[in-house]
Design an enzyme around this catalytic site. Structure first.
Site, PDB file in Angstrom:
ATOM      1  N   GLN A   1      -2.920  -6.306  -7.790  1.00 44.30           N
ATOM      2  CA  GLN A   1      -1.724  -7.133  -7.966  1.00 44.30           C
ATOM      3  C   GLN A   1      -2.102  -8.407  -8.732  1.00 44.30           C
ATOM      4  O   GLN A   1      -1.227  -9.176  -9.121  1.00 44.30           O
ATOM      5  CB  GLN A   1      -1.117  -7.520  -6.620  1.00 44.30           C
ATOM      6  N   ASN A   2      -3.399  -8.610  -8.908  1.00 40.86           N
ATOM      7  CA  ASN A   2      -3.873  -9.838  -9.546  1.00 40.86           C
ATOM      8  C   ASN A   2      -3.730  -9.751 -11.059  1.00 40.86           C
ATOM      9  O   ASN A   2      -3.825  -8.672 -11.645  1.00 40.86           O
ATOM     10  CB  ASN A   2      -5.344 -10.098  -9.184  1.00 40.86           C
TER      11      ASN A   2
ATOM     12  N   HIS B   1       0.837  -5.884 -11.784  1.00 38.63           N
ATOM     13  CA  HIS B   1       1.669  -7.074 -12.058  1.00 38.63           C
ATOM     14  C   HIS B   1       1.349  -7.690 -13.404  1.00 38.63           C
ATOM     15  O   HIS B   1       1.790  -8.805 -13.688  1.00 38.63           O
ATOM     16  CB  HIS B   1       1.477  -8.122 -10.941  1.00 38.63           C
TER      17      HIS B   1
HETATM   18  N1  APR Z   1     -11.070 -12.384   1.415  1.00 38.68           N
HETATM   19  C1  APR Z   1     -10.142 -11.447   1.739  1.00 38.68           C
HETATM   20  N2  APR Z   1      -8.843 -11.736   1.979  1.00 38.68           N
HETATM   21  C2  APR Z   1      -8.485 -13.029   1.878  1.00 38.68           C
HETATM   22  C3  APR Z   1      -9.377 -14.071   1.559  1.00 38.68           C
HETATM   23  C4  APR Z   1     -10.727 -13.695   1.319  1.00 38.68           C
HETATM   24  N3  APR Z   1     -11.657 -14.615   1.004  1.00 38.68           N
HETATM   25  N4  APR Z   1      -8.686 -15.255   1.551  1.00 38.68           N
HETATM   26  C5  APR Z   1      -7.403 -14.951   1.848  1.00 38.68           C
HETATM   27  N5  APR Z   1      -7.283 -13.629   2.067  1.00 38.68           N
HETATM   28  C6  APR Z   1      -6.085 -12.859   2.384  1.00 38.68           C
HETATM   29  C7  APR Z   1      -5.023 -13.599   3.141  1.00 38.68           C
HETATM   30  O1  APR Z   1      -5.224 -13.446   4.545  1.00 38.68           O
HETATM   31  C8  APR Z   1      -3.759 -12.870   2.674  1.00 38.68           C
HETATM   32  O2  APR Z   1      -3.470 -11.767   3.525  1.00 38.68           O
HETATM   33  O3  APR Z   1      -5.516 -12.500   1.149  1.00 38.68           O
HETATM   34  C9  APR Z   1      -4.116 -12.351   1.294  1.00 38.68           C
HETATM   35  C10 APR Z   1      -3.441 -13.094   0.164  1.00 38.68           C
HETATM   36  O4  APR Z   1      -2.057 -12.850   0.276  1.00 38.68           O
HETATM   37  P1  APR Z   1      -1.060 -13.472  -0.824  1.00 38.68           P
HETATM   38  O5  APR Z   1      -1.436 -14.889  -1.097  1.00 38.68           O
HETATM   39  O6  APR Z   1       0.313 -13.130  -0.379  1.00 38.68           O
HETATM   40  O7  APR Z   1      -1.430 -12.667  -2.164  1.00 38.68           O
HETATM   41  P2  APR Z   1      -0.962 -11.209  -2.558  1.00 38.68           P
HETATM   42  O8  APR Z   1      -0.864 -10.319  -1.382  1.00 38.68           O
HETATM   43  O9  APR Z   1      -1.843 -10.784  -3.680  1.00 38.68           O
HETATM   44  O10 APR Z   1       0.509 -11.476  -3.157  1.00 38.68           O
HETATM   45  C11 APR Z   1       1.174 -10.387  -3.735  1.00 38.68           C
HETATM   46  O11 APR Z   1       2.903 -11.897  -4.463  1.00 38.68           O
HETATM   47  O12 APR Z   1       3.573 -13.920  -5.378  1.00 38.68           O
HETATM   48  C12 APR Z   1       3.354 -12.584  -5.640  1.00 38.68           C
HETATM   49  O13 APR Z   1       2.847 -11.715  -7.766  1.00 38.68           O
HETATM   50  C13 APR Z   1       2.274 -12.402  -6.692  1.00 38.68           C
HETATM   51  O14 APR Z   1       0.715 -10.555  -6.914  1.00 38.68           O
HETATM   52  C14 APR Z   1       1.220 -11.523  -6.011  1.00 38.68           C
HETATM   53  C15 APR Z   1       2.011 -10.879  -4.878  1.00 38.68           C
END
Ligand code: APR
Length: 242
Positions: free
Chosen positions: A97-98, A115
């Site tokens: 998703q990154n 994405h």
């Molecule tokens: N290692 C593993 N997991 C981690 C770490 C780490 N060091 N630090 C944080 N996390 C976890 C958090 O607990 C959380 O569950 O990573 C997750 C990040 O979640 P989000 O910030 O919601 O990111 P993501 O799931 O990629 O978001 C999905 O949302 O805003 C949109 O387009 C954007 O692609 C993104 C989508």
């Protein structure tokens, strides 16, 4: 559980990694949710939607410039590298998703950026597509073909993933023996449905995340560690000399 997980991984042939912002957190890139997340500081509806870009292209473009600068300064971490190294032992696909491109830089060959990518651009009017490296203009660049604004070629809220990209992601998920979900809160669809396709294929579902997610109960194995800790341990199963 550890032995059971190790045996499951050793037997598996096809691995799919589903990654989110958490895998890049240890490279110094902010996640979106959680206490330090971007959405604690910014209103996503003012930055990551087509309407937001129409309302204030300068604001949206400068926010993406800021994120691109941070990403250009970041390096893949041991978690990205562990996934890339697993390619020496098993068939590996990454569905991310990154938009930061760090899986590619780490050496992963089969990466599906559902994405999009923050360094890709597309025209807001015609079908021009381009790339932007380290140029940081205040205003979005103009399309060479029709002169309209270019925008980041990423999926914004209210937009759908490109059909062919999504089809590829589902195909990999339906064919894998193991899906390892790393660093995603699994709150954004349709990315948070991919593990159901894997489960339908009797794949083992593993998640690596210091926190729970709304789908933790669906996981066969949950590793409550960071991406670097969890993935480094996982790859050691394949790289240990015995
Ligand atoms: N290692 C593993 N997991 C981690 C770490 C780490 N060091 N630090 C944080 N996390 C976890 C958090 O607990 C959380 O569950 O990573 C997750 C990040 O979640 P989000 O910030 O919601 O990111 P993501 O799931 O990629 O978001 C999905 O949302 O805003 C949109 O387009 C954007 O692609 C993104 C989508």
């Amino acid at each position: 559980m550890i032995e059971n997980l190790e045996n499951t991984l050793k037997k598996a042939k096809k691995f799919v990694f589903l990654t989110g912002a958490g895998i890049s957190q240890e490279s110094g890139i902010s996640t979106f949710r959680g206490k330090e997340g971007l959405w604690q500081k910014y209103d996503p509806m003012k930055l990551v939607s087509a309407q937001a870009f129409r309302d204030d292209p300068k604001l949206v473009w400068s926010w993406y410039n800021d994120r691109r600068r941070k990403i250009l300064a970041a390096k893949p971490n041991a978690g990205h590298v562990a996934i890339a190294n697993l390619q020496n032992h098993r068939e590996v696909s990454v569905i991310t998703q990154n938009v930061d491109g760090l899986h590619h830089i780490a050496g992963s060959r089969d990466v599906i950026e559902i994405h999009g990518n923050i360094f890709a651009t597309k025209c807001t009017k015609c079908d021009f597509r381009g790339n932007i490296g380290d140029e940081f203009s205040d205003l979005p660049p103009s399309c060479k073909i029709c002169g309209s604004y270019l925008r980041p070629d990423v999926v914004w809220f209210g937009e759908s993933i490109k059909q062919d990209v999504w089809k590829e992601a589902v195909k990999r998920s339906m064919a894998c023996d193991v899906m390892i979900i790393v660093g995603t809160s699994l709150v954004v669809s349709p990315a948070n449905t991919l593990h159901f396709y894997a489960k339908n294929n009797q794949a083992a579902i593993v998640d690596i995340n210091p926190e729970n997610t709304p789908f933790s109960y669906e996981m066969d194995f949950s590793i409550r560690q960071t991406a670097v800790e969890g993935l480094s341990r996982l790859i050691s199963i394949f790289e240990s000399p015995f």
